[in-house]
Design a protein around this motif. Structure first.
Motif, PDB file in Angstrom:
ATOM      1  N   SER A  11      27.115  69.757  67.727  1.00  0.00           N
ATOM      2  CA  SER A  11      26.168  70.719  68.278  1.00  0.00           C
ATOM      3  C   SER A  11      26.575  72.080  67.724  1.00  0.00           C
ATOM      4  O   SER A  11      27.712  72.265  67.279  1.00  0.00           O
ATOM      5  N   PRO A  12      25.651  73.058  67.703  1.00  0.00           N
ATOM      6  CA  PRO A  12      25.963  74.350  67.073  1.00  0.00           C
ATOM      7  C   PRO A  12      27.260  74.960  67.574  1.00  0.00           C
ATOM      8  O   PRO A  12      27.490  75.093  68.773  1.00  0.00           O
ATOM      9  N   GLY A  13      28.136  75.290  66.616  1.00  0.00           N
ATOM     10  CA  GLY A  13      29.394  75.942  66.949  1.00  0.00           C
ATOM     11  C   GLY A  13      30.533  74.994  67.273  1.00  0.00           C
ATOM     12  O   GLY A  13      31.665  75.433  67.472  1.00  0.00           O
ATOM     13  N   ILE A  14      30.257  73.697  67.361  1.00  0.00           N
ATOM     14  CA  ILE A  14      31.290  72.717  67.688  1.00  0.00           C
ATOM     15  C   ILE A  14      31.578  71.869  66.452  1.00  0.00           C
ATOM     16  O   ILE A  14      30.800  70.987  66.096  1.00  0.00           O
ATOM     17  N   TRP A 259      19.205  69.701  57.612  1.00  0.00           N
ATOM     18  CA  TRP A 259      19.739  69.205  58.875  1.00  0.00           C
ATOM     19  C   TRP A 259      19.646  70.292  59.954  1.00  0.00           C
ATOM     20  O   TRP A 259      19.241  70.015  61.090  1.00  0.00           O
ATOM     21  N   LYS A 260      20.022  71.496  59.583  1.00  0.00           N
ATOM     22  CA  LYS A 260      20.032  72.602  60.538  1.00  0.00           C
ATOM     23  C   LYS A 260      18.632  72.885  61.076  1.00  0.00           C
ATOM     24  O   LYS A 260      18.461  73.210  62.257  1.00  0.00           O
ATOM     25  N   ASN A 261      17.627  72.767  60.227  1.00  0.00           N
ATOM     26  CA  ASN A 261      16.252  73.030  60.635  1.00  0.00           C
ATOM     27  C   ASN A 261      15.640  71.880  61.438  1.00  0.00           C
ATOM     28  O   ASN A 261      14.701  72.089  62.219  1.00  0.00           O
ATOM     29  N   SER A 265      22.333  68.646  65.606  1.00  0.00           N
ATOM     30  CA  SER A 265      23.604  68.291  64.984  1.00  0.00           C
ATOM     31  C   SER A 265      23.420  68.191  63.470  1.00  0.00           C
ATOM     32  O   SER A 265      22.294  68.103  62.980  1.00  0.00           O
ATOM     33  N   ILE A 266      24.534  68.202  62.749  1.00  0.00           N
ATOM     34  CA  ILE A 266      24.508  68.048  61.298  1.00  0.00           C
ATOM     35  C   ILE A 266      25.507  66.978  60.908  1.00  0.00           C
ATOM     36  O   ILE A 266      26.670  66.993  61.359  1.00  0.00           O
ATOM     37  N   ASP A 267      25.077  66.036  60.098  1.00  0.00           N
ATOM     38  CA  ASP A 267      25.949  64.953  59.652  1.00  0.00           C
ATOM     39  C   ASP A 267      26.943  65.478  58.611  1.00  0.00           C
ATOM     40  O   ASP A 267      26.702  66.498  57.960  1.00  0.00           O
TER      41      ASP A 267
END
Length: 277
Positions: A11-14, A259-261, A265-267
């Motif tokens: 998740s963003p920032g993690i 992925w961000k858009n 989450s991003i793989d």
């Protein structure tokens, strides 16, 4: 040959552990012009340990490049992973896509949904050749095997959104686990009880001197960039002094932004580019 791997986030920032691993072996089996490369994309709690185990073992297990030896190597590594590694593989595993490249041919052995793509240049045009096939639950032959072994195939149902989310996944007959998005892998003991296998699919390609480059990558690339578009991104850098680093940076950045858009989450993203002179 050049490579790049970056960790995604849950998740963003993690930040998360990068569960991708890869290897590049030059002069494989003592042959000066023979290379052995692989990308492994781990999943589950211990997926990073599984992918690391495979990339360490694979170059030592494979003794020749025959189909029989390759298949035996993959199955033997999976058996060793389960029996000897002390890694809990009940719900953790990894894809694996390998390439053996020599002066005559390319031999691709694949489990799962990492992918190898070749670019050719003929009659003034670039074209794309998929050197591997993604092993997805919606593939007819893969689906038949899972259903025959008592598994189910359906998308994941998101209770919060009140809808099914693609892709389709592999489940036990009477339980919503493991939810695996592929039908071949290393590890994944529970999924292997319902037809997921560690036997690779082998595809061979003979050189004809029109080949320009190969992209070998985890599905951090392929989720939102298809094979043709990937070739289009790379070819401009190939033409510009065979700039492999620039090509990788551009490709990985594009995949990351998509992925961000599209997701919270991003793989993990891993790519190897092989240029031919």
């Amino acid at each position: 040959i050049d490579s790049c791997t970056i960790a995604g986030y849950s998740s963003p920032g993690i930040q998360k552990i990068n569960q991708d691993n890869f290897f590049i072996i030059k002069e494989f089996l003592g042959e000066q012009e023979q290379f052995f490369l692989g990308v492994c994309d781990g999943h589950g709690t211990y997926g990073h340990l599984v992918s690391e185990y495979i990339t360490k073992m694979m170059p030592n297990y494979l003794l020749d490049i025959s189909d029989e030896s390759i298949i035996k190597t993959f199955i033997s590594i999976n058996n060793s992973l389960i029996r000897n590694s002390k890694i809990d593989c009940s719900l953790s595993g990894s894809t694996c896509t390998t390439l053996i490249i020599n002066l005559e041919k390319i031999v691709c052995a694949n489990l799962g949904d990492s992918r190898a793509v070749l670019c050719k240049y003929e009659n003034g045009k670039y074209s794309t050749v998929n050197l591997s096939k993604d092993h997805k639950p919606n593939s007819e032959n893969e689906m038949k095997r899972i259903l025959k072994n008592g598994g189910r195939i359906k998308p994941f149902y998101d209770e919060d959104l009140q809808k099914f989310l693609v892709p389709e996944r592999v489940w036990l007959k009477n339980s919503d686990i493991p939810g695996l998005a592929m039908t071949r892998s290393f590890g994944d003991n529970l999924a292997h009880s319902i037809g997921v296998i560690s036997e690779p699919e082998i595809i061979k390609y003979k050189f004809n001197c029109n080949e320009k480059f190969i992209i070998l990558a985890s599905d951090g690339i392929w989720e939102y960039i298809d094979s043709d578009e990937c070739v289009n991104i790379i070819k401009d850098f190939y033409e510009n002094d065979m700039d492999a680093i620039g090509a990788l940076n551009s490709l990985v950045k594009e995949a990351f932004n998509r992925w961000k858009n599209m997701e919270d989450s991003i793989d993990d993203i891993t790519a190897i580019v092989i240029y031919f002179e």
